[in-house]
Design an enzyme around this catalytic site. Structure first.
Site, PDB file in Angstrom:
ATOM      1  N   LYS A 287     -71.177  -6.015  82.077  1.00 20.71           N
ATOM      2  CA  LYS A 287     -71.621  -5.388  80.815  1.00 20.71           C
ATOM      3  C   LYS A 287     -71.045  -3.974  80.681  1.00 20.71           C
ATOM      4  O   LYS A 287     -70.557  -3.596  79.631  1.00 20.71           O
ATOM      5  CB  LYS A 287     -73.158  -5.299  80.756  1.00 20.71           C
ATOM      6  CG  LYS A 287     -73.871  -6.628  80.854  1.00 20.71           C
ATOM      7  CD  LYS A 287     -75.384  -6.470  80.680  1.00 20.71           C
ATOM      8  CE  LYS A 287     -76.062  -5.634  81.741  1.00 20.71           C
ATOM      9  NZ  LYS A 287     -76.078  -6.229  83.093  1.00 20.71           N
TER      10      LYS A 287
ATOM     11  N   ARG B  73     -84.222  -5.138  77.802  1.00 23.38           N
ATOM     12  CA  ARG B  73     -84.356  -5.885  79.055  1.00 23.38           C
ATOM     13  C   ARG B  73     -85.680  -6.628  79.128  1.00 23.38           C
ATOM     14  O   ARG B  73     -85.938  -7.301  80.126  1.00 23.38           O
ATOM     15  CB  ARG B  73     -84.283  -4.903  80.212  1.00 23.38           C
ATOM     16  CG  ARG B  73     -83.010  -5.050  81.051  1.00 23.38           C
ATOM     17  CD  ARG B  73     -83.054  -3.982  82.085  1.00 23.38           C
ATOM     18  NE  ARG B  73     -82.203  -4.133  83.204  1.00 23.38           N
ATOM     19  CZ  ARG B  73     -81.070  -3.449  83.386  1.00 23.38           C
ATOM     20  NH1 ARG B  73     -80.588  -2.672  82.451  1.00 23.38           N
ATOM     21  NH2 ARG B  73     -80.421  -3.561  84.514  1.00 23.38           N
TER      22      ARG B  73
ATOM     23  N   ARG C 140     -68.955  -2.610  94.558  1.00 25.20           N
ATOM     24  CA  ARG C 140     -68.453  -1.783  93.456  1.00 25.20           C
ATOM     25  C   ARG C 140     -68.754  -0.301  93.687  1.00 25.20           C
ATOM     26  O   ARG C 140     -69.702   0.059  94.372  1.00 25.20           O
ATOM     27  CB  ARG C 140     -68.996  -2.271  92.114  1.00 25.20           C
ATOM     28  CG  ARG C 140     -70.455  -2.013  91.877  1.00 25.20           C
ATOM     29  CD  ARG C 140     -70.910  -2.648  90.572  1.00 25.20           C
ATOM     30  NE  ARG C 140     -72.317  -2.378  90.339  1.00 25.20           N
ATOM     31  CZ  ARG C 140     -73.005  -2.819  89.298  1.00 25.20           C
ATOM     32  NH1 ARG C 140     -72.418  -3.566  88.390  1.00 25.20           N
ATOM     33  NH2 ARG C 140     -74.286  -2.519  89.160  1.00 25.20           N
TER      34      ARG C 140
ATOM     35  N   ARG D 159     -73.735   3.467  93.818  1.00 25.46           N
ATOM     36  CA  ARG D 159     -75.134   3.532  93.381  1.00 25.46           C
ATOM     37  C   ARG D 159     -76.085   3.158  94.507  1.00 25.46           C
ATOM     38  O   ARG D 159     -75.848   2.185  95.216  1.00 25.46           O
ATOM     39  CB  ARG D 159     -75.341   2.578  92.191  1.00 25.46           C
ATOM     40  CG  ARG D 159     -74.794   3.125  90.898  1.00 25.46           C
ATOM     41  CD  ARG D 159     -74.789   2.100  89.810  1.00 25.46           C
ATOM     42  NE  ARG D 159     -76.030   1.337  89.698  1.00 25.46           N
ATOM     43  CZ  ARG D 159     -76.278   0.466  88.735  1.00 25.46           C
ATOM     44  NH1 ARG D 159     -75.357   0.243  87.805  1.00 25.46           N
ATOM     45  NH2 ARG D 159     -77.406  -0.183  88.691  1.00 25.46           N
TER      46      ARG D 159
ATOM     47  N   ARG E 213     -83.248  -7.058  91.734  1.00 22.36           N
ATOM     48  CA  ARG E 213     -82.814  -6.841  90.345  1.00 22.36           C
ATOM     49  C   ARG E 213     -82.491  -8.174  89.671  1.00 22.36           C
ATOM     50  O   ARG E 213     -82.767  -8.371  88.489  1.00 22.36           O
ATOM     51  CB  ARG E 213     -81.604  -5.899  90.317  1.00 22.36           C
ATOM     52  CG  ARG E 213     -82.006  -4.453  90.628  1.00 22.36           C
ATOM     53  CD  ARG E 213     -80.831  -3.586  91.042  1.00 22.36           C
ATOM     54  NE  ARG E 213     -79.803  -3.502  90.042  1.00 22.36           N
ATOM     55  CZ  ARG E 213     -78.543  -3.144  90.299  1.00 22.36           C
ATOM     56  NH1 ARG E 213     -78.170  -2.845  91.523  1.00 22.36           N
ATOM     57  NH2 ARG E 213     -77.674  -3.075  89.321  1.00 22.36           N
TER      58      ARG E 213
HETATM   59  P1  AMP Z   1     -78.271  -0.799  85.178  1.00 21.28           P
HETATM   60  O1  AMP Z   1     -77.375   0.392  85.338  1.00 21.28           O
HETATM   61  O2  AMP Z   1     -78.280  -1.326  83.766  1.00 21.28           O
HETATM   62  O3  AMP Z   1     -78.009  -1.869  86.203  1.00 21.28           O
HETATM   63  O4  AMP Z   1     -79.779  -0.279  85.436  1.00 21.28           O
HETATM   64  C1  AMP Z   1     -80.148   0.235  86.701  1.00 21.28           C
HETATM   65  C2  AMP Z   1     -81.653   0.245  86.807  1.00 21.28           C
HETATM   66  O5  AMP Z   1     -82.208   1.100  85.786  1.00 21.28           O
HETATM   67  C3  AMP Z   1     -82.342  -1.100  86.593  1.00 21.28           C
HETATM   68  O6  AMP Z   1     -82.388  -1.878  87.777  1.00 21.28           O
HETATM   69  C4  AMP Z   1     -83.740  -0.656  86.138  1.00 21.28           C
HETATM   70  O7  AMP Z   1     -84.511  -0.185  87.232  1.00 21.28           O
HETATM   71  C5  AMP Z   1     -83.418   0.553  85.267  1.00 21.28           C
HETATM   72  N1  AMP Z   1     -83.181   0.183  83.851  1.00 21.28           N
HETATM   73  C6  AMP Z   1     -82.013   0.268  83.163  1.00 21.28           C
HETATM   74  N2  AMP Z   1     -82.158  -0.121  81.894  1.00 21.28           N
HETATM   75  C7  AMP Z   1     -83.458  -0.493  81.771  1.00 21.28           C
HETATM   76  C8  AMP Z   1     -84.247  -1.017  80.703  1.00 21.28           C
HETATM   77  N3  AMP Z   1     -83.711  -1.260  79.484  1.00 21.28           N
HETATM   78  N4  AMP Z   1     -85.555  -1.264  80.935  1.00 21.28           N
HETATM   79  C9  AMP Z   1     -86.125  -1.021  82.146  1.00 21.28           C
HETATM   80  N5  AMP Z   1     -85.444  -0.546  83.205  1.00 21.28           N
HETATM   81  C10 AMP Z   1     -84.124  -0.272  83.023  1.00 21.28           C
END
Ligand code: AMP
Length: 219
Positions: A13, A88, A127, A161, A172
Site C-alpha cells: 500500500k 482500518r 523491509r 520499523r 498485525r
Molecule cells: P502501518 O504503517 O499502516 O502499517 O501502521 C502501523 C501501525 O499503526 C498499525 O499496526 C496500527 O497499530 C497503527 N495504525 C495505523 N493506521 C491505523 C488506523 N487507521 N487505525 C488504527 N491503528 C492504525
C-alpha cells in the site's frame, strides 16, 4: 481524486501510494506515518500510541478520526488524497463517509491489493527505509543499488520499523483479519471495491491500478 488502498500489512500500500502521489499529484495520507510522527514527538499521547503499535494492535478510532479530519483540511489535500492504512475498521469507514459527505466529496475507488499471505512476514521483516527521504527497500528483493547508500538521496542512514518483527507482524495480520477485512464487504456493497493482484511486480501492480482509475473515470 480520492482513493483508498486496502490490503494486509506488507501488501504494498505504501509503495503504490507514493508512486500514485508522484504520478497524479494527489497527497498520500498514511495514518501509520502520522502515528510514527506522533511517537517521535515523545508526548504522552505518542508514548501511548507506540505501546499499542508495538503490540500489533490498532490505536483508537477516536484518535485516528481526529487525525484524518484535521489532515484533510490542509491545502495539500485540495486536489485529492490517497488513503494508505485508513480506514482500518468499520467505524472508521463510517466516519470517513460522514467526513466526505460533509465536505461534498466522494470516493472514486477503493483498491484492494490481493496478496498471498504466506510470503508476507518475510517481506515485512526484511523491509527498511531511508532515514532521510523515506525511500523503501527490502534486504532480499530490493536492496539499494550501492550497498548502504540510498538510491534516491545518497543518505547512508536507514531505519527499520520497531513493529516490523515477526511476532508483531503476526499480531498485525490477525488484527487485519479481525478488524480490517470486514470493511471489504462494506465497500463491495457500495460498488466501489476494485481488486488488483498485489503479488505482481511493483510496475505491474501500478499499471493494474492505473487501469482501475481509467475504468472508474478517475483520471
Ligand atoms: P502501518 O504503517 O499502516 O502499517 O501502521 C502501523 C501501525 O499503526 C498499525 O499496526 C496500527 O497499530 C497503527 N495504525 C495505523 N493506521 C491505523 C488506523 N487507521 N487505525 C488504527 N491503528 C492504525
Amino acid at each position: 481524486m480520492i482513493l483508498i488502498l486496502l490490503g494486509p500489512p506488507g501488501a504494498g500500500k505504501g509503495a503504490q501510494s507514493s508512486i500514485l502521489e508522484e504520478r497524479h499529484g494527489i497527497k498520500q495520507l498514511s495514518t501509520g506515518d502520522m502515528l510514527r510522527a506522533l511517537v517521535a514527538s515523545g508526548t504522552p499521547l505518542g508514548q501511548e500510541a507506540k505501546a499499542v503499535m508495538d503490540a500489533g494492535q490498532l490505536v483508537s478510532d477516536e484518535l485516528i478520526g481526529k487525525m484524518i479530519a484535521e489532515r484533510v483540511e490542509e491545502p495539500d489535500c485540495a486536489n485529492g488524497f490517497i488513503l494508505d492504512g485508513f480506514p482500518r475498521t468499520v467505524p472508521q469507514a463510517e466516519m470517513l463517509d460522514r467526513l466526505l459527505t460533509d465536505k461534498g466529496l466522494s470516493l472514486h475507488a477503493v483498491i484492494e491489493l490481493e496478496v498471498d499471505e504466506d510470503g508476507l512476514v518475510d517481506r515485512i521483516v526484511n523491509r527498511f527505509s531511508c532515514a532521510k527521504c523515506g525511500a523503501l527497500y527490502n534486504a532480499k528483493s530490493k536492496p539499494p543499488k550501492v550497498d548502504g547508500v540510498c538510491d534516491a538521496c545518497g543518505s547512508t542512514e536507514f531505519t527499520h520499523r520497531s513493529d516490523d518483527n515477526e511476532e508483531t507482524v503476526r499480531k498485525r495480520l490477525a488484527a487485519y483479519h479481525a478488524q480490517t477485512a470486514p470493511i471489504l464487504p462494506y465497500y463491495a456493497e457500495r460498488g466501489v471495491l476494485q481488486k488488483v493482484d498485489g503479488m505482481a511486480s511493483m510496475e505491474a501492480v501500478t499499471e493494474q491500478i492505473e487501469a482501475v482509475l481509467a475504468k472508474v473515470g478517475a483520471k
